[in-house]
Design a protein around this motif. Structure first.
Motif, PDB file in Angstrom:
ATOM      1  N   VAL A   1      16.584   4.744   9.294  1.00  0.00           N
ATOM      2  CA  VAL A   1      15.242   4.860   9.222  1.00  0.00           C
ATOM      3  C   VAL A   1      14.591   5.804   8.266  1.00  0.00           C
ATOM      4  CG1 VAL A   1      12.162   5.441   9.943  1.00  0.00           C
ATOM      5  CG2 VAL A   1      14.090   3.682  10.890  1.00  0.00           C
ATOM      6  N   VAL A   2      14.351   5.547   6.428  1.00  0.00           N
ATOM      7  CA  VAL A   2      14.000   6.605   5.480  1.00  0.00           C
ATOM      8  C   VAL A   2      12.121   7.175   4.951  1.00  0.00           C
ATOM      9  CG1 VAL A   2      15.506   7.883   4.099  1.00  0.00           C
ATOM     10  CG2 VAL A   2      16.351   6.583   5.505  1.00  0.00           C
ATOM     11  N   PRO A   3      11.736   7.735   5.469  1.00  0.00           N
ATOM     12  CA  PRO A   3      10.343   6.827   5.129  1.00  0.00           C
ATOM     13  C   PRO A   3      10.398   7.691   3.243  1.00  0.00           C
ATOM     14  CG  PRO A   3      10.390   8.157   6.674  1.00  0.00           C
ATOM     15  CD  PRO A   3      11.443   8.053   6.480  1.00  0.00           C
ATOM     16  N   MET A   4      11.037   8.154   2.805  1.00  0.00           N
ATOM     17  CA  MET A   4      11.054   8.847   1.404  1.00  0.00           C
ATOM     18  C   MET A   4      11.790   8.009   0.594  1.00  0.00           C
ATOM     19  SD  MET A   4       8.240  10.016   0.657  1.00  0.00           S
ATOM     20  CE  MET A   4       8.665  11.309  -0.718  1.00  0.00           C
TER      21      MET A   4
ATOM     22  N   ASP B   1       0.555  -1.187   0.436  1.00  0.00           N
ATOM     23  CA  ASP B   1      -0.085  -0.378   0.573  1.00  0.00           C
ATOM     24  C   ASP B   1       0.859   1.413   0.076  1.00  0.00           C
ATOM     25  OD1 ASP B   1      -2.360   1.734   0.406  1.00  0.00           O
ATOM     26  OD2 ASP B   1      -1.517   1.726   2.310  1.00  0.00           O
ATOM     27  N   VAL B   2       0.529   1.453  -1.279  1.00  0.00           N
ATOM     28  CA  VAL B   2       1.515   2.967  -0.939  1.00  0.00           C
ATOM     29  C   VAL B   2       0.681   4.585  -1.167  1.00  0.00           C
ATOM     30  CG1 VAL B   2       3.132   4.615  -2.119  1.00  0.00           C
ATOM     31  CG2 VAL B   2       3.068   1.982  -2.950  1.00  0.00           C
ATOM     32  N   SER B   3       0.382   5.013  -0.428  1.00  0.00           N
ATOM     33  CA  SER B   3      -0.600   6.220  -0.041  1.00  0.00           C
ATOM     34  C   SER B   3       0.236   7.806   0.634  1.00  0.00           C
ATOM     35  CB  SER B   3      -1.604   6.321   1.160  1.00  0.00           C
ATOM     36  OG  SER B   3      -1.283   6.095   2.197  1.00  0.00           O
ATOM     37  N   PRO B   4      -0.658   8.724  -0.588  1.00  0.00           N
ATOM     38  CA  PRO B   4      -1.428   8.841  -1.538  1.00  0.00           C
ATOM     39  C   PRO B   4      -1.150   8.452  -3.028  1.00  0.00           C
ATOM     40  CG  PRO B   4      -0.900  10.279  -1.343  1.00  0.00           C
ATOM     41  CD  PRO B   4       0.367  10.049  -0.480  1.00  0.00           C
ATOM     42  N   ALA B   5      -2.200   7.479  -3.869  1.00  0.00           N
ATOM     43  CA  ALA B   5      -0.961   6.558  -5.017  1.00  0.00           C
ATOM     44  C   ALA B   5      -1.243   7.980  -6.229  1.00  0.00           C
ATOM     45  CB  ALA B   5      -2.197   5.580  -5.910  1.00  0.00           C
TER      46      ALA B   5
ATOM     47  N   ILE C   1       2.227   4.062  -8.765  1.00  0.00           N
ATOM     48  CA  ILE C   1       2.001   5.743  -8.217  1.00  0.00           C
ATOM     49  C   ILE C   1       2.020   7.448  -9.035  1.00  0.00           C
ATOM     50  CG2 ILE C   1       2.046   5.235  -5.601  1.00  0.00           C
ATOM     51  CD1 ILE C   1       4.663   7.145  -5.525  1.00  0.00           C
ATOM     52  N   GLU C   2       1.276   7.277  -9.237  1.00  0.00           N
ATOM     53  CA  GLU C   2       1.082   9.057 -10.195  1.00  0.00           C
ATOM     54  C   GLU C   2       1.688  10.357  -8.896  1.00  0.00           C
ATOM     55  OE1 GLU C   2      -2.100   9.623 -11.506  1.00  0.00           O
ATOM     56  OE2 GLU C   2      -2.268   7.830 -12.383  1.00  0.00           O
ATOM     57  N   ARG C   3       2.910  10.780  -9.383  1.00  0.00           N
ATOM     58  CA  ARG C   3       3.437  11.589  -8.739  1.00  0.00           C
ATOM     59  C   ARG C   3       3.217  13.052  -9.927  1.00  0.00           C
ATOM     60  NH1 ARG C   3       4.854  12.559  -3.859  1.00  0.00           N
ATOM     61  NH2 ARG C   3       7.051  12.587  -3.664  1.00  0.00           N
ATOM     62  N   TRP C   4       2.204  14.250  -9.753  1.00  0.00           N
ATOM     63  CA  TRP C   4       2.355  15.287 -10.529  1.00  0.00           C
ATOM     64  C   TRP C   4       3.161  16.311 -10.535  1.00  0.00           C
ATOM     65  CZ3 TRP C   4      -1.175  14.911 -14.477  1.00  0.00           C
ATOM     66  CH2 TRP C   4      -2.014  14.380 -14.455  1.00  0.00           C
ATOM     67  N   TYR C   5       3.743  17.456 -11.475  1.00  0.00           N
ATOM     68  CA  TYR C   5       4.306  18.938 -11.361  1.00  0.00           C
ATOM     69  C   TYR C   5       2.887  19.702 -10.845  1.00  0.00           C
ATOM     70  CZ  TYR C   5       8.580  16.470 -11.190  1.00  0.00           C
ATOM     71  OH  TYR C   5       9.757  15.947 -10.404  1.00  0.00           O
TER      72      TYR C   5
ATOM     73  N   ASP D   1       6.273  17.269  -4.127  1.00  0.00           N
ATOM     74  CA  ASP D   1       6.736  18.019  -3.388  1.00  0.00           C
ATOM     75  C   ASP D   1       6.338  16.793  -2.004  1.00  0.00           C
ATOM     76  OD1 ASP D   1       4.610  19.817  -3.346  1.00  0.00           O
ATOM     77  OD2 ASP D   1       6.082  21.235  -3.338  1.00  0.00           O
ATOM     78  N   GLU D   2       5.242  16.228  -2.137  1.00  0.00           N
ATOM     79  CA  GLU D   2       4.708  15.531  -1.175  1.00  0.00           C
ATOM     80  C   GLU D   2       5.048  14.317  -0.443  1.00  0.00           C
ATOM     81  OE1 GLU D   2       0.128  17.487  -1.495  1.00  0.00           O
ATOM     82  OE2 GLU D   2       0.974  14.979  -2.387  1.00  0.00           O
ATOM     83  N   SER D   3       4.578  14.210   0.701  1.00  0.00           N
ATOM     84  CA  SER D   3       5.255  12.665   0.854  1.00  0.00           C
ATOM     85  C   SER D   3       4.592  11.896   1.223  1.00  0.00           C
ATOM     86  CB  SER D   3       6.120  13.093   2.320  1.00  0.00           C
ATOM     87  OG  SER D   3       7.407  13.873   2.550  1.00  0.00           O
TER      88      SER D   3
END
Length: 444
Positions: A105-108, A37-41, A162-166, A46-48
């Motif tokens: 521990v590196v969340p990103m 599970d990766v949220s938000p998808a 997942i989608e990462r939008w600019y 620039d969001e985590s």
């Protein structure tokens, strides 16, 4: 393998590596109920995001992997090795990576350490060109065992894209040809008015838009402003005229959706000393963010209404070729002289210096401290300094993976940038929010 590998072999390698291709693929959740599970998808770049795996055996060894196939058909990847807890779960915000591209521990970490895959030419930067029409697609996978991807990736237990939008709905991009000014104006959703910001990058030239687009997502009217190697602008950097940048300031100040009266500037590298000159000489500039910059004018002479700042000279004899073949240029910039130093004490606006203490392009921390020393000598307190240990030259928004070196446009050889991956990316995350806070404070 390197960049000369035939395209058919490169695509075959990608087919074997990417989720959905090759013999190792399993549909998500099909392997004994394993779930990723990766949220938000879908998120702004620039969001985590939160990455969790469940349904594993207690204390099972797994490898998490991220893959991106770029618009240029280049593959970037990263991986980290984990051990599930007693309930068969991995939460990267709590579980430490035991190996791979990073530890601890590196969340990103999976997104921060994306780098060219083994079959690609090294030292490339993960770059998004179509900012408005499509997202960056990232495939995240859970592989069985602590996989060595140079030998065998291990079976895929679960995956998610997942989608990462600019950009985001309502953000507008307007290409500009107004007088002498060229570039792209990004406007947030709504009627405004919005605080206005000019965005400048360094000596790579051309039009770089991703930071301006992200600033628009965060409520700023942001003008991505090229100053050479774009359309009918000069092809090389020589004899800069600050009147061009003043014209851009005046345009933005008068634009109907810009709040005004003061304008902000964000500049990186060469763009940072231009941002410092703008807040020094152009009174409409009331907030200047100088990232990895110099307290003197660099590369080419700067002219403004009869005033001239000479170019700070480089000593190419001080270039060092490291054993890796990477160039170390950190000692090539000579100490600023009187003719090149920016008289920053004339600035009435506010200045935020953002520097990495492991900058290998030049000693940006020293240059920022020299500018601050000059301000203090003249009784000024209109400055802030963000100084980050283990951080290199290219400090960008947190969507930007770490690059230890990049191919130089002039030399055609990789040049060392400096920094340690996790410390550098942590600095990007921290500084990005503080840059926005600084701009809102002085522009709103």
């Amino acid at each position: 393998m390197s960049g000369w590998v035939p395209l058919c072999l490169r695509r075959a390698a990608r087919c074997w590596s990417l989720p959905g291709g090759g013999f190792s693929v399993q549909p998500a959740g099909s392997c004994r109920g394993v779930h990723l599970d990766v949220s938000p998808a879908k998120s702004i770049a620039d969001e985590s995001v939160c990455i969790r795996a469940a349904g594993l055996s207690p204390h099972q060894d797994v490898t998490l992997r991220a893959l991106v196939l770029t618009e240029q058909d280049r593959l970037f990847d990263s991986s980290a090795q984990y051990r599930a807890d007693s309930q068969g779960r991995v939460d990267v915000s709590r579980s430490p990576s035991l190996g791979g591209h990073y530890r601890g521990v590196v969340p990103m970490g999976l997104l921060w350490t994306l780098s060219p895959a083994s079959m690609e030419e090294p030292y490339q930067k993960l770059t998004k060109f179509d900012l408005m029409g499509s997202p960056t697609l990232i495939d995240l996978c859970v592989h069985s065992g602590h996989a060595d991807f140079s030998i065998f990736p291990g079976r895929i237990l679960a995956k998610q894209r997942i989608e990462r939008w600019y950009s985001k709905p309502g953000v507008r991009r307007i290409r500009l040809r107004e007088g002498n000014v060229r570039g792209s104006l990004f406007l947030p959703p709504g009627d405004g008015p919005f605080p206005g910001v000019i965005d400048l990058f360094g000596d790579e030239g051309g039009l770089t838009e991703f930071r301006a687009s992200l600033l628009a997502c965060r409520g700023f009217a942001a003008l991505a402003l090229p100053y050479f190697r774009f359309e009918d602008l000069p092809m090389t950097m020589k004899d800069f005229r600050l009147e061009y940048f003043e014209e851009a300031v005046n345009f933005l100040q008068k634009y109907p959706k810009v709040k005004g009266p003061g304008i902000g500037v964000v500049g990186s590298s060469k763009g940072a000393d231009l941002a410092l000159s703008m807040v020094t000489f152009i009174p409409q500039v009331v907030a200047s963010v100088c990232i990895s910059g110099c307290n003197a004018n660099t590369i080419a002479d700067l002219h403004y209404k009869g005033t001239k700042l000479s170019s700070l000279c480089y000593d190419v004899d001080q270039i060092i070729v490291l054993e890796s073949g990477i160039l170390d240029v950190s000692e090539t910039l000579k100490n600023p002289n009187t003719d090149s130093i920016i008289p920053v004490e004339k600035a009435e606006g506010h200045i935020l210096f953002v520097v990495g203490e492991d900058d290998k392009i030049w000693n940006s921390k020293h240059f920022a401290e020299e500018a601050i020393k000059r301000l203090k000598e003249h009784g000024k307190d209109n400055y802030e300094l963000l100084s980050y240990p283990g951080t290199g030259h290219r400090i960008e928004p947190p969507c930007s993976p770490f690059c230890s070196a990049m191919i130089d446009r002039l030399f055609g050889i990789p040049v060392q940038l400096g920094g340690e991956a996790i410390k550098h990316c942590s600095a990007q995350q921290d500084s990005w929010q503080k840059i926005q806070d600084f701009l809102r404070l002085h522009l709103c």
